[in-house]
Structure formats: structure tokens, C-alpha cells
Design an enzyme around this catalytic site. Structure first.
Site, PDB file in Angstrom:
ATOM      1  N   ASN A 534     -36.659  -6.780  34.688  1.00 45.80           N
ATOM      2  CA  ASN A 534     -35.555  -5.844  34.447  1.00 45.80           C
ATOM      3  C   ASN A 534     -35.639  -5.261  33.043  1.00 45.80           C
ATOM      4  O   ASN A 534     -36.665  -5.380  32.367  1.00 45.80           O
ATOM      5  CB  ASN A 534     -34.218  -6.569  34.649  1.00 45.80           C
ATOM      6  CG  ASN A 534     -34.010  -7.651  33.603  1.00 45.80           C
ATOM      7  OD1 ASN A 534     -34.931  -8.415  33.311  1.00 45.80           O
ATOM      8  ND2 ASN A 534     -32.823  -7.734  33.032  1.00 45.80           N
ATOM      9  N   CYS A 536     -34.430  -6.232  30.270  1.00 48.25           N
ATOM     10  CA  CYS A 536     -34.601  -7.192  29.168  1.00 48.25           C
ATOM     11  C   CYS A 536     -35.578  -8.308  29.502  1.00 48.25           C
ATOM     12  O   CYS A 536     -35.623  -9.320  28.803  1.00 48.25           O
ATOM     13  CB  CYS A 536     -33.249  -7.776  28.766  1.00 48.25           C
ATOM     14  SG  CYS A 536     -32.075  -6.531  28.215  1.00 48.25           S
ATOM     15  N   GLU A 538     -35.863 -10.756  31.625  1.00 48.39           N
ATOM     16  CA  GLU A 538     -35.535 -12.142  31.972  1.00 48.39           C
ATOM     17  C   GLU A 538     -35.348 -12.355  33.470  1.00 48.39           C
ATOM     18  O   GLU A 538     -35.213 -13.493  33.922  1.00 48.39           O
ATOM     19  CB  GLU A 538     -34.277 -12.609  31.224  1.00 48.39           C
ATOM     20  CG  GLU A 538     -32.954 -12.178  31.818  1.00 48.39           C
ATOM     21  CD  GLU A 538     -32.492 -10.809  31.333  1.00 48.39           C
ATOM     22  OE1 GLU A 538     -31.295 -10.510  31.452  1.00 48.39           O
ATOM     23  OE2 GLU A 538     -33.346 -10.044  30.839  1.00 48.39           O
TER      24      GLU A 538
END
Length: 845
Positions: A534, A536, A538
Site C-alpha cells: 500500500n 506506506c 506495511e
């Protein structure tokens, strides 16, 4: 008998206060007290009391100062010389403190100012936090200012500017003063609106369109009034100035005229009421539990949850991931999905690995395709255009496989030179790497790498190469390379690496996604594949494209309508929260398990309570019931426990604590499954077969027992753990962000016309040596720790690399290879000391 206070007000006489004062004098000389001393103190207090009653019977008013005179004389009379000296010094100190308080308090008419100043002196008794310093700076700022609100702001400014490495707790004192200022203004606003209770406040906000009607629909007045009794205003003392300032500016509910009408504790309670709304058993107990972990700052929820829970538009999820199909309608549908997600405050990941490359045929016309860059520019412009009512522009990470034909141009999307028509400066590029790429880089940097078009492979071979991973992917990759029918763009792998590293050093991107590691560890590999992560980095969950099934013209109410039917695919949703490790007693396994249990329950409830900006997200979320529980305060807790970042002790801690968190999270999800049922595709998953436990080497008796229980009762959530960056919410919790080391122990930030000191949490002589800055840390220690954590995290981690200007490109490359070797699934930014990077607020759980 009444005693006259210094302000002239009478108060009932209390003998206990005399005993406390005399006891303090004795304890300053001998601590602990000798066995006979308590009796001596009682006799001395009785003697003082006798003199007071004589004075009172004579009709002479008894002032508090007179009592202290009697104590001093009585101690002298009975030859307690050391205690007398101590008491005199104590009186002198009290006098100085009183003068300092009154210097400030006399500038304000509200008596609560004096009470807060007294409390500050009690809670911060050390010389570096003397109110003398605050009074001096405040009076210097104040000068001719007479407006009380402005004076209070100057008092807060004085406390903020006293914050230093040597006196970091001035930030807590500044927070107390900011809370006082806020409370006084809020009290005035509520009085004007005739609001006197939490229930009345909710009613008013609901009627004003600022609070969700669903709260009063689901809870009776009696339940809401009971919830109000859970409020613990003393927990406001946990805030630093930075955290309270952020909450008051961004998160408490304000009127459309920007007048705040909600306290921080009411904000936490409102979120708790929302998250417990659908509970059928012990609902009010769950409200209390949710409120407790939030208000004690043991758990932080994602920024959208913090912002939108309890409000009419309750979009609670952080990030979304879509697979962009190789068709015109599919591409525009993905762009439209992104616009809807961005409109409601979410961030986006878009996987472009299925889209045909430049020069590929369209409907048999050779060379017709324009490649992925023109579509990425469309995503870029959408991010800029859909700016959430002018609050901030949208954010999107665009992922592409390292074997895609357009990868060289993709790697130059954000670099500073080249044709600007080929740039997209407002997206965040990310590359998906198979194991073969890094094996080749490590073992044979002089080798060639073959770039191909996914559409051409599908046409010629009948399969999509991106739909495979690990050994099967490698076998098919070489099969495609050898197939003369598939055109190849051959590039020295060294040149491709150079393009990656050039972009990384200039822009901090592309992010890295190690796709084979992610798919091998995928607990739901029986139902799909993970193409990318995604915004970020994670999240790692099954993905598939949305497909158009049919378009039909039909008739409804006598009018022609067009009905589109689509298969929803796997449209990934991230529901995030973080454990604040530094605010949990990690030595108490019962406390850790309880906090994890509450956090998992809250996240599971988010799935059913959130507003979905696109229907495809709702289908996927209901099917997998994926959550992402992470952590913040990682460096903070290491410092608290006296652990050096660059040590084997750190590695042992990382392995141990994340195994405990993982076990607690699995137990929590299994318990909910026993109550509410397992997620949609539990049967056949690694959770069900036990492969999840075997792959991670969980062989102890406890793990074997849990494996059997999971097989019996199921799992409520298909995905459990994901470590988000928590850049915003870690500030609220007064701790360090995510699993990263701190940037600096202390720095100044200009904000609202003043210099805002930022201090490492719990900074002291003891913790100072343990707070080595991120750029000074040997990065291999960070990577080794991340590799150990990854074993226990079913999804991924937002892990940044920090490089200095002394780093060579070879050293940066070695870090990427090492991250792959230790089993990491992703890398976020590479943060150079000379590079300013915009932090993502979407996953700031």
C-alpha cells in the site's frame, strides 16, 4: 475553629495538616523515621494545637502563617534544632513558590489558574522547573498586554520555550497550561449554548450535523450518561504540548465557525462508543475498555478513525490497494476508485503491473499502446485535484514489477532531470522485486535483465507472469525469455540498479516490495496472490482486479436505465491501530494480552462500522476481515529498558516481544471467531492447516496448543499484524514513530510564530546515550531487527533506511540486498540527510 487562608477565606481547621508539616521536617533529617518519632510528632502537634485553641478562645483570628510560627517555636522549645532548620528552609521555599505563583496568577481573574500552577509545582518539584523562570519569561513577553486570552497564550509560549534537553518536562508543563486555556474557552462556549452534560453535548452536535445520529440510535440516554462517568480528565496530564496541540487543532470536533466543543477525553469516549456500537454482549464494558486503552495512550487508532469515528461521514480505514486491469474501462475505474478514496481521506496503492507497455498492440494494431506512464500521470493529476476539501491533496503509491518493459522510464518519474512530460512528481513510485533479481544482483552484477510486456506474455503464453511467485515464477520467467515470440528489452542489471539508486538518493523512492517473501508467508495463498503493498508499505494482502461482467439496458419505473455488473475482485482495505509499547508494562504478560485483545476487537469492529468510499472495498473487507495491528514507541521502549539499538540485546528484544504480540493477537482473533464466526475463506488457509505455525517455527507447547485451538474455532481475521509508520499518532502518544529510530534527541521547529522544541520522549541522563539518531545508527542493525520481527508479522512493516552524504551507491545497494537476505517484505523511504520527505499521514495509526 476556622483558619484564615492567605487570600482571606476561612477554612475548617485540620490537625492532619500540622502533623504532615512536622513529619516532613523530621523526614528531611531522618528517613525512615526512628520508631519513637511518630509519638514525638503527635505530642508536638498537640502542643501547637493547644496554643491555637488558646488564641481562638481569646477571640483572635488564627491565620495560616501563625500556625507555622507556632510549629517553628514548638520545635525550638523542645530542642529539635535540625528539624527547625529544615522547617525554616521549607517555609522559605514555600514562600518563594507562592510568590512565583502569584506573580503569574495575578494577571488572570480565573481562580483555576492558581490551582493549576500549584499542581505544576507539586508534580515538577525540581529546580529546573521553578515557576520563577516561567514568571520571568512570561512577564517579559506580556509587557503591556491586558487581554487575558492573549496573556494565557504568552504564558504557554513561555513554557514551550523553556523546554530544553536539560529540562524536557517543560513540554508537559506547557501542555497543562494549554489544557487550562482550552478548558476556560470551552467552558465559556458551552455556557452560551446552555450545554451542561455529555448527553446534551452529543444532542447539540448531532442536530448541528457534526455527530453521527447512530450514537443516540444505538445507545439509550442512560447508557450515554453511564459512559460519561468513565471520563478520566486526569489522563490529560499524559499529553505533551505537541500531542495536545495536535489533538486540539486536528481532531476534537469544532463548529463550522471553528469553535471547539469537545475535550480530548470526550473525543476518546466518542470513538469508543462508535467502535462498541454493534456489540451485543457486555457492550458498556467494551466501551469502557476501548476508552481506557485510548485515553491511557496504550493504543492509537489510525488517523481516519481518530478523525471520523463518531461523525456523520465515518470513513475509518487508512489505505486502500487496487489492481489496475489492462483495459480502458478498468484503468478509469481504478482512477475513479482512487478519487473516491481520496475524497474521504484515504490513501491509495495502485498496482500497474498488468497494464501493457509502450508499443504493445491494441486490438491487433502494432505499436499502439502508450505504456503505463500516461496512466500514472492521470493518477498524479487525480491526487492533486481531489484534495479533501482543500485540506491536503491525495496520496497514491504506484507499483510496477522490475521486469516490466516500462520500468526504466518508471524509475525516472520523480527525478530532477529529463523530459518533464514523462514526470509525475505527486505520486510515490514503488517497485516489486522477485528473488531472482536480488540473487542476480548479489551474485552476478554483470548479467543482463530482460524486460517484457505483461500483455504480450498473456497473449503468447496464455498466462500472466505476475500471477506466480518464487520458483514457479522463475521457471516461467526463463521460459518467456527463451520464447522468441515475446519481444524483450534487454538491459544490464547494473544499469537498472543504477536507475533505482539514483532515484532513491534524489527522491527517497521508489519503495521496495519483496514479492516472493510476501507470498511465501501469505496465510491466504490458497485464495490468491499479493502483487504489491500500500501507500506506506506495511500491508500485504491478496489482490485481484475488478472485472466488468456485463452492461445491460433495462427498465425501472417506466424509464430506461443502464445496469453495469462487475466482479469486485480483491480490493484491499487497511484497518490500522498501533500498540504504544512505551505506555504498556511489557513485563506484565496479562496487561499486554489485555491491551492486544481490546485493540484486535476494536479493529474487527471497524470492518462492520466504517463507511466504504467504494463498494468493492466493502466486499473484500467483509470476506477477509483483514486488520493491521502494529506498534509505535519502539525506540522509546528500548531506551526505557536500557537497551542499545546497536546490540544483540535489541535483536533478542525484537524477536521476543513480537512473538508475544503475535501470540496475543492470534488468541484474540480466535476468541472472537469462537463468538462471531471465522472469516470467509478460513478453510484451507495456513491458519486452518497449521502451515502458518510450521513456516514460522512455532513448535513450543503453547504454540501447539494455540494451533489446535485455531484449527477448531477458526480465525476472525484473515490478516492480523502490520506495522504502520505512525508519524502523526506517535506524536499524540508522546512517543517515537513506528519501529524507526528517532531523528534527533532535540530540535527546534518553527510553528505558529514561535520555535517549538521537540524532545525525545523520557529524555534523561540515563536514556540520552541510548537515543542515537537515525542517521548515526548502523543501518544493518535496523535491518537485522526488522528481519527478526518479520517472522512474527503476517503482513509487512514500514521500515525506513537512513543514509548520510558519506554513503556510496554500493553501500546503499548492499542494504537493499541485505534486507532481502534477512526476509523483509518491504522497504519504505531511503531518507538522506540532505533530503526533505513528506511524511504520510494516512497510516499514522
Amino acid at each position: 475553629m476556622h483558619i484564615i487562608k492567605r487570600n482571606g477565606e476561612p477554612q475548617p481547621y485540620m490537625r492532619e495538616k500540622i502533623i504532615v508539616a512536622i513529619s516532613a521536617a523530621f523526614r528531611s533529617v531522618q528517613n525512615p523515621l526512628a520508631p519513637e518519632v511518630p509519638a514525638i510528632i503527635t505530642d508536638l502537634a498537640a502542643e501547637v494545637e493547644r496554643q491555637l485553641f488558646e488564641m481562638n478562645r481569646a477571640g483572635v483570628p488564627v491565620h495560616v502563617e501563625k500556625i507555622q510560627d507556632f510549629v517553628e517555636k514548638t520545635l525550638t522549645k523542645y530542642n529539635h534544632s535540625d528539624e527547625v532548620k529544615s522547617f525554616i528552609l521549607y517555609r522559605d521555599d514555600r514562600t518563594k513558590k507562592r510568590i512565583a505563583r502569584e506573580q503569574i496568577a495575578c494577571c488572570f481573574t480565573d481562580s483555576s489558574v492558581l490551582g493549576v500552577l500549584k499542581e505544576i509545582q507539586q508534580d515538577f518539584p525540581f529546580p529546573e522547573y521553578s515557576l520563577d523562570a516561567l514568571a520571568s519569561k512570561f512577564l517579559l513577553f506580556k509587557k503591556e498586554v491586558t487581554d487575558e486570552r492573549r496573556s494565557m497564550q504568552l504564558l504557554i509560549k513561555a513554557a514551550v520555550e523553556l523546554t530544553a534537553q536539560e529540562a524536557p518536562q517543560w513540554e508537559l508543563i506547557a501542555a497543562r497550561l494549554l489544557m487550562l486555556d482550552f478548558s476556560l474557552a470551552l467552558g465559556t462556549s458551552l455556557e452560551k449554548l446552555n450545554i451542561h452534560s455529555f448527553y446534551e453535548k452529543i444532542t447539540y452536535l448531532e442536530e448541528a450535523g457534526l455527530y453521527g445520529v447512530y450514537i443516540r440510535t444505538h445507545y439509550s440516554r442512560a447508557e450515554i450518561e453511564e459512559a460519561a462517568t468513565y471520563l478520566e480528565c486526569s489522563r490529560d496530564k499524559l499529553f505533551t504540548y505537541s500531542s495536545l496541540d495536535m489533538i486540539l487543532r486536528r481532531y476534537v470536533i469544532r463548529t463550522r465557525a471553528h469553535v471547539p466543543l469537545e475535550t480530548p477525553q470526550e473525543m476518546f469516549l466518542g470513538i469508543a462508543l462508535h467502535l462498541a456500537m454493534n456489540e451485543t454482549q457486555d457492550r458498556m464494558q467494551w466501551v469502557k475498555r476501548f476508552y481506557t486503552v485510548l485515553s491511557k495512550l496504550q493504543v492509537t487508532v489510525a488517523t481516519p478513525t481518530l478523525s471520523n469515528a463518531r461523525k456523520p461521514f465515518h470513513q475509518l480505514s487508512s489505505c486502500f490497494v487496487d489492481t489496475v486491469p489492462d483495459s480502458l474501462d478498468g484503468i478509469y475505474r481504478s482512477i475513479d476508485n482512487f478519487s473516491q478514496v481520496s475524497k474521504f481521506g484515504g490513501g491509495m496503492g495502485l498496482y500497474f503491473g498488468k497494464v501493457r507497455a509502450v508499443g504493445a498492440p491494441i486490438r491487433g494494431f502494432q505499436g499502439a499502446a502508450g505504456g503505463i506512464l500516461r496512466w500514472i500521470k492521470l493518477a498524479n493529476d487525480t491526487a492533486v485535484a481531489v484534495d479533501q476539501l482543500g485540506v491536503r491533496q491525495g496520496s497514491v503509491a504506484v507499483y510496477l514489477d522490475v521486469w516490466h518493459k516500462d520500468i526504466p522510464e518508471f524509475l525516472q518519474l520523480r527525478t530532477n532531470n529529463g523530459d518533464d512530460r514523462m514526470k509525475a512528481h505527486d505520486v510515490f513510485p514503488a517497485v516489486c522485486y522477485p528473488d531472482l533479481f536480488w540473487k542476480t544482483v548479489r551474485d552476478n552484477l554483470g548479467a543482463s535483465w530482460y524486460l517484457m510486456c505483461p500483455h504480450e506474455i498473456l497473449t503468447v503464453k496464455g498466462y500472466a507472469l505476475e500471477d506466480f511467485y518464487a520458483e514457479e515464477w522463475e521457471k516461467r520467467y526463463w521460459d518467456c525469455v527463451k520464447d522468441a515470440r515475446i519481444s524483450k528489452r534487454t538491459i544490464p542489471i547494473k544499469e537498472l540498479v543504477r536507475l533505482v539508486l539514483k532515484s532513491v538518493v534524489e527522491t527517497g523512492t521508489p519503495f521496495a516490495f519483496y514479492r516472493d517473501h510476501a507470498n511465501r508467508a501469505n496465510p491466504n495463498g490458497h485464495r490468491g496472490i499479493i502483487y504489491c503493498s500500500n501507500l506506506c508499505t506495511e500491508i500485504a494482502q491478496n489482490m485481484s482486479a475488478i472485472n466488468l461482467v456485463s452492461v445491460k439496458i433495462t427498465e425501472v419505473d417506466g424509464q430506461k436505465v443502464v445496469v453495469q455488473t462487475t466482479r469486485p475482485g480483491d480490493f484491499v482495505v487497511c484497518n490500522l491501530a498501533s500498540l504504544v509499547l512505551s505506555n504498556i508494562d511489557l513485563s506484565d504478560d496479562k496487561e499486554l494480552r489485555e491491551v492486544v485483545r481490546v485493540a484486535v476487537r476494536a479493529l474487527d469492529n471497524v470492518i462492520d462500522l466504517t463507511y466504504y468510499p467504494v463498494p468493492y472495498a466493502q466486499v473484500t473487507n467483509a470476506y477477509y476481515r483483514a486488520i493491521g495491528l502494529g506498534v509505535s514507541g519502539y525506540h522509546h521502549v528500548l531506551a526505557q529498558q536500557g537497551i542499545d539499538w546497536e546490540s544483540d540485546e535489541h535483536l533478542a528484544f525484537a524477536d521476543r516481544i513480537f512473538e508475544r504480540i503475535n501470540r496475543a493477537a492470534i488468541e484474540a482473533s480466535m476468541t472472537i471467531a469462537r463468538e462471531k464466526g471465522a472469516y470467509g475463506c478460513f478453510t484451507g488457509s495456513d491458519w486452518c492447516t497449521g502451515a502458518y505455525f510450521r513456516k514460522r517455527g512455532y513448535v513450543s507447547e503453547d504454540w501447539q496448543r494455540l494451533q489446535r485451538e485455531v484449527a477448531t474455532h477458526g480465525m476472525r481475521n484473515g490478516y492480523l499484524l502490520a506495522v504502520a509508520p505512525t508519524s502523526s499518532t506517535s506524536i499524540i502518544a508522546g512517543t517515537t514513530a513506528g519501529v524507526d529510530p528517532i531523528m534527533k534527541q532535540y530540535f527546534l521547529e518553527e510553528k505558529k510564530g514561535m520555535l517549538m522544541p521537540r524532545v525525545a520522549p523520557s529524555l534523561s541522563q540515563k536514556t540520552c546515550p541510548l537515543y542515537k539518531s537515525a542517521h548515526a545508527v548502523e543501518q544493518r542493525w535496523s535491518i537485522r531487527a526488522a528481519g527478526l520481527r518479520q517472522r512474527h508479522i503476517d503482513q509487512a512493516q514500514s521500515v525506513n533506511l537512513y543514509i548520510t552524504t558519506d554513503f556510496t551507491l554500493k553501500q546503499v545497494l548492499d542494504l537493499y540486498v541485505y534486507a532481502w537476505e534477512v526476509g523483509m517484505k518491504s522497504l519504505y523511504y531511503v531518507r538522506s540527510q540532505s533530503l526533505e520527505i513528506d511524511l504520510c499521514g494516512y497510516c499514522a495509526s
